[in-house]
Write a protein that holds these residues in place. Sequence first.
Motif, PDB file in Angstrom:
ATOM      1  N   ARG A  96     -28.278   5.079   1.714  1.00 31.58           N
ATOM      2  CA  ARG A  96     -29.752   5.346   1.667  1.00 31.58           C
ATOM      3  C   ARG A  96     -30.076   5.779  -0.033  1.00 31.58           C
ATOM      4  O   ARG A  96     -31.104   5.538  -0.029  1.00 31.58           O
ATOM      5  N   ASN A 143     -27.717   1.622   5.702  1.00 31.37           N
ATOM      6  CA  ASN A 143     -28.647   3.014   6.240  1.00 31.37           C
ATOM      7  C   ASN A 143     -29.690   2.817   6.951  1.00 31.37           C
ATOM      8  O   ASN A 143     -30.521   3.501   7.712  1.00 31.37           O
ATOM      9  N   ASN A 144     -30.320   1.504   7.193  1.00 28.82           N
ATOM     10  CA  ASN A 144     -31.463   1.332   8.037  1.00 28.82           C
ATOM     11  C   ASN A 144     -31.574  -0.239   8.565  1.00 28.82           C
ATOM     12  O   ASN A 144     -32.070  -1.070   7.929  1.00 28.82           O
TER      13      ASN A 144
END
Lengths: 115, 397
Positions: free
Chosen positions: B34, B191-192
């Motif tokens: 992130r 992170n995503n």
Amino acid sequence: MKMVTAVIRPEMFDAVRTALEAGGIYGMTVSEVIGRGAQKGIALKFRGKTVPVELIPKVKIEMVVRDADVDRVIGICRANGRTGKPGDGRIFVLPVESICRVRTDLEELEDPEEA
Amino acid sequence: MIDSGATAFILVCTALVMLMTPGVGLFYGGLVRRKNFISMIALSFIAFALVSIQWVVCGYSLSFGADINGLIGSLEYALLQGVGMEGYGIPDLLFAAFQMVFAGLTLAIVTSGVAERIKISSFVVFGLLWTTLVYDPLAHWAWGGGWAAQFGALDFAGGTVVHISSGFSALALALVIGKRLGFGGHGMEPNNIPMVLLGGALLWFGWFGFNAGSALAADGLAANAFIATNIAAAAGALAWLCAAWVRGRPGSVGIISGAIAGLVAITPAAGFVTPIAAIPIGAAAGLVCYGALLFRVREGLDESLDAWAIHGMGGIFGALATGVFAVAAIGGVDGLLYGNPTQFLIQVVDVAIVVAYSFGVTYVIAKVVDTVMGLRVTEEEEYVGLDIAQHGESVRV
């Protein structure tokens, strides 16, 4: 009973959690937090200027353990969360007065490891 | 004579391909930690802006100017001199714009090799040198009348120019800059994931413009390329899904990675093979690229976001597959399966030269930039993350 709160580097979390599991410590509450120590974070040098980064991401692990297990849990967190550089984190130990389970109306639990 | 239908189609395709660059940014941004999310997306935008200017100043001319010894174009079109609103089928200006979005995308893919550790200033200098010394010659060789085109090598929409070059350049760059701090030890989970899937979706969508637009006309060849593109992506996604399933669980990142592998492999072939040939091409590409990724991880190479495994190895496979599956009824040339082994050998030679050139020249450029100004941020900046260290911004307020 004691509450052991370990604030550690995020990248060391997997190693610490694995070691805690291996040591029989399963119950924990984990949060992503930001914070700083006495150094007020990190100062980056950028084109001759100092840019302070005051709040650094950390992971906070909270565990309620038996009094007899406190030193061992601290030892596991230290051994597996350490890089030797500033910013490795802190461990706090607090007394715990009681533990209640939400699911049932039974009496307070006597042992944090009780199922 | 300008054809308004073709012009309208290529205008739309150009815009579609532009969207692939931020698509790469979102795809890569979701895959890193992130603290480097913004940095990865920003690198794609920087790549696009940088190459857009380089392209009109000299890149277009070096790629498509009059041939000089088969190696590079002349500077006759520098600053778009003589590139006007007229042209054959589509305006020359539109052709320059269509090729420009390819060049910008290619540099964005290269950022895979330096994820989470590159200094922006060094990336800008590296990017200018790379697009001038690696991309422009390769584009000239394949499409600008250079030696590969004269030799008869087939590359419909950029298997060598875009994918082999970006993949092997990312690998060279990763070897020069070194592994990320803690690589192999610390967890570096994406992170995503939804952002990865969104970026992948934009790539798949934009790829229709990339491949169908490479017909440079709104015609049957464009339609062939369009459907072959989708078939290869679907076959690649399903092949990777199955391979990952056999080894454990079918992760969504693997499914979209497989789709991109299929898209990469069909890129050089889309205007030379039948739509049905896109099934074996896409499916085999999914397996080849998945194997390359496992190999990279086993060898401990930190080519962080797998441009080498997917674009580099997928590009090689696609370029060779073009020499196998090409059929004269589609693109005018037969491949190995249709009795023309020579075409396959031409593809092999073309691939070998492009791999060696892109890897070698990128390695030298990266070494020079590293020596002169340093490619990498300091250890402390890398620890804090490039979002804060390089941009002063953060995903979390």
